[in-house]
Motif scaffolding. Structure first.
Motif, PDB file in Angstrom:
ATOM      1  N   THR A 197      23.342  82.092  53.379  1.00  0.00           N
ATOM      2  CA  THR A 197      24.085  81.431  52.705  1.00  0.00           C
ATOM      3  C   THR A 197      24.340  80.145  53.634  1.00  0.00           C
ATOM      4  O   THR A 197      24.740  79.556  53.532  1.00  0.00           O
ATOM      5  CB  THR A 197      25.359  82.064  53.026  1.00  0.00           C
ATOM      6  OG1 THR A 197      25.707  83.273  51.966  1.00  0.00           O
ATOM      7  CG2 THR A 197      27.065  81.860  53.108  1.00  0.00           C
ATOM      8  N   ASN A 212      17.625  89.895  47.032  1.00  0.00           N
ATOM      9  CA  ASN A 212      16.609  90.713  45.454  1.00  0.00           C
ATOM     10  C   ASN A 212      15.635  89.345  45.127  1.00  0.00           C
ATOM     11  O   ASN A 212      14.695  90.105  45.376  1.00  0.00           O
ATOM     12  CB  ASN A 212      17.376  90.518  44.261  1.00  0.00           C
ATOM     13  CG  ASN A 212      18.124  92.357  44.242  1.00  0.00           C
ATOM     14  OD1 ASN A 212      17.841  93.199  44.871  1.00  0.00           O
ATOM     15  ND2 ASN A 212      19.440  92.290  43.625  1.00  0.00           N
ATOM     16  N   ARG A 258      18.234  82.430  46.560  1.00  0.00           N
ATOM     17  CA  ARG A 258      18.999  82.450  46.226  1.00  0.00           C
ATOM     18  C   ARG A 258      20.157  84.217  46.467  1.00  0.00           C
ATOM     19  O   ARG A 258      20.657  83.681  47.578  1.00  0.00           O
ATOM     20  CB  ARG A 258      19.964  81.594  45.656  1.00  0.00           C
ATOM     21  CG  ARG A 258      19.436  80.497  45.274  1.00  0.00           C
ATOM     22  CD  ARG A 258      20.496  79.347  44.293  1.00  0.00           C
ATOM     23  NE  ARG A 258      21.401  80.194  44.911  1.00  0.00           N
ATOM     24  CZ  ARG A 258      22.767  80.472  43.828  1.00  0.00           C
ATOM     25  NH1 ARG A 258      22.836  81.300  43.361  1.00  0.00           N
ATOM     26  NH2 ARG A 258      24.488  80.656  45.510  1.00  0.00           N
ATOM     27  N   LYS A 259      18.789  84.511  46.173  1.00  0.00           N
ATOM     28  CA  LYS A 259      19.815  86.209  46.445  1.00  0.00           C
ATOM     29  C   LYS A 259      18.654  87.353  47.479  1.00  0.00           C
ATOM     30  O   LYS A 259      17.230  86.552  47.347  1.00  0.00           O
ATOM     31  CB  LYS A 259      19.875  87.027  45.543  1.00  0.00           C
ATOM     32  CG  LYS A 259      20.812  86.022  44.671  1.00  0.00           C
ATOM     33  CD  LYS A 259      22.122  86.905  43.515  1.00  0.00           C
ATOM     34  CE  LYS A 259      22.627  85.979  42.640  1.00  0.00           C
ATOM     35  NZ  LYS A 259      23.330  86.552  41.437  1.00  0.00           N
ATOM     36  N   THR A 317      21.661  88.440  53.219  1.00  0.00           N
ATOM     37  CA  THR A 317      22.929  86.462  52.878  1.00  0.00           C
ATOM     38  C   THR A 317      23.345  86.078  53.410  1.00  0.00           C
ATOM     39  O   THR A 317      23.219  84.889  53.227  1.00  0.00           O
ATOM     40  CB  THR A 317      24.125  88.075  52.501  1.00  0.00           C
ATOM     41  OG1 THR A 317      23.303  88.281  51.748  1.00  0.00           O
ATOM     42  CG2 THR A 317      24.900  86.772  51.450  1.00  0.00           C
TER      43      THR A 317
END
Length: 289
Positions: A239, A209, A206-207, A235
Motif C-alpha cells: 500500500t 497472494n 498488487r496483493k 499489505t
C-alpha cells in the motif's frame, strides 16, 4: 523547502538528454519525487533519518545524517520513520562520468561496486563540505555556462573521493535466516515494478497472494516473515509503495487520474479514488491541484 527540478516530468525522463539531476530538500513534512529505483541511475544521496535502509542481505539503521552511494543493479528499500527529514541527492548515468581520461566502468569503483560498503556517517566537517558540493551542483545547473556539466562532473568526483575517505557504517544487521531472505526477495519484487513510466503499464503484483505465488510460498508464510523482519505487514508495504507512486504520478505527469488508477491496477476510477483518500486523506484531484 528548496528543490531544483532539473529534468522534465517522469514521463519524459531521459538522462541522455539531460544527464544529471540534483536537488536539496529540507524537513517540512514533504520529500520531492526521487527516482531512486530507475535501473539506469546512479545516486549519491544523503538523508537525516530516522530511517532504515534494507538491502537483500542486511539492513542499516539511519539514526543520524548518512551519505549513501547507490548502484542501480543493487535493489534496496528505504523505510522512513518521520516526515520531518531533510537531505540532498544527485542522480546521473554512467556515461555522465565517462571522459577520455576515465573509460573504466563506475560499477568497478570502490563505492558503487556490488558488495561494497555504500552507507557512511559523515562527521560535522564532512557534512558541511558535502552540503556545499550539493549547493554548487544545484547552482551550476541553474547557470547558462556552456561547460557547466564539466564543472558538475568535477563536483561529483569530489563527492566520490570524500566518500572513499570515510569509514563505512558499522550498524549493519545481517540476516541469514529464511524469514530475512523471503522478505528481501519480496521487497525486491515490489521495487522492480517501479517507477511507472507509461500510462499503458498495468501493475501486476498488487496483493500479498500475488507475491507469494511468485515466490512459491504460502501467503501466510510470506506475511509472517515480512512482519517479523520489518515490523510491517506485507499489505502495508504494498500500500505504501502504491501510494508513493500515485503521488509522484499525480504531481509530475499530465496523465489523467483514470489512467493513473488503471496503471496502478484499479479497474475503476472510483476504486482508485477511495483507496487514495483512505490512505492519504485527500482525493487524487485535490493532491494534484
Amino acid at each position: 523547502m528548496r528543490i531544483a527540478e532539473l529534468l522534465p516530468p517522469p514521463a519524459h525522463y531521459q538522462l541522455d538528454v539531460i544527464p544529471f539531476r540534483a536537488q536539496i530538500f529540507e524537513g517540512d513534512g514533504t520529500t520531492p519525487f526521487l527516482p531512486y529505483n530507475r535501473r539506469d541511475y546512479y545516486k549519491i544521496w544523503s538523508i537525516s533519518g530516522p530511517a532504515k535502509l534494507h538491502y537483500a542481505d542486511k539492513s542499516v539503521e539511519i539514526n543520524k545524517p548518512a551519505l549513501i552511494f547507490s548502484n542501480p543493479l543493487v535493489p534496496y528499500s528505504l523505510e522512513v520513520f518521520s516526515d520531518d527529514r531533510s537531505g540532498s541527492m544527485c542522480v546521473f548515468t554512467e556515461d555522465f562520468l565517462k571522459t577520455k581520461e576515465r573509460l573504466d566502468s563506475i560499477q568497478e569503483s570502490p563505492l558503487f561496486k556490488i558488495g561494497s560498503d555504500q552507507v557512511f556517517f559523515p562527521d560535522r566537517a564532512q557534512l558541511s563540505f558535502i552540503y556545499t558540493l550539493y549547493e554548487k551542483m544545484v547552482s551550476e545547473m541553474e547557470s547558462t555556462y556552456i561547460y557547466k556539466y564539466d564543472v558538475i562532473r568535477n563536483y561529483v568526483n569530489l563527492m566520490i573521493h570524500e566518500g572513499m575517505k570515510m569509514q563505512p557504517a558499522l550498524s549493519d544487521v545481517h540476516h541469514n535466516n529464511a524469514a530475512s531472505r523471503i522478505t528481501s526477495l519480496f521487497l525486491e519484487l515490489l521495487e522492480r515494478q517501479f517507477p511507472i513510466d507509461s500510462p499503458h503499464f498495468v501493475l501486476k503484483l498488487r496483493k500479498a497472494n500475488d507475491f507469494a505465488k511468485n515466490l512459491s510460498i504460502h501467503v501466510n508464510h510470506l506475511n509472517n516473515a515480512v512482519r517479523d523482519v520489518t515490523g510491517k505487514t506485507t499489505t502495508a508495504h504494498i500500500t505504501d509503495r502504491i501510494v508513493n507512486e500515485a503521488k509522484a504520478l499525480l504531481r509530475h505527469t499530465n496523465w489523467s487520474i483514470a489512467d493513473i488508477g488503471s496503471c496502478l491496477g484499479f479497474e475503476y476510477s472510483s476504486y482508485f479514488n477511495n483507496f487514495f483518500k483512505k490512505n492519504v486523506g485527500v482525493t487524487p484531484l485535490s493532491l494534484r491541484k
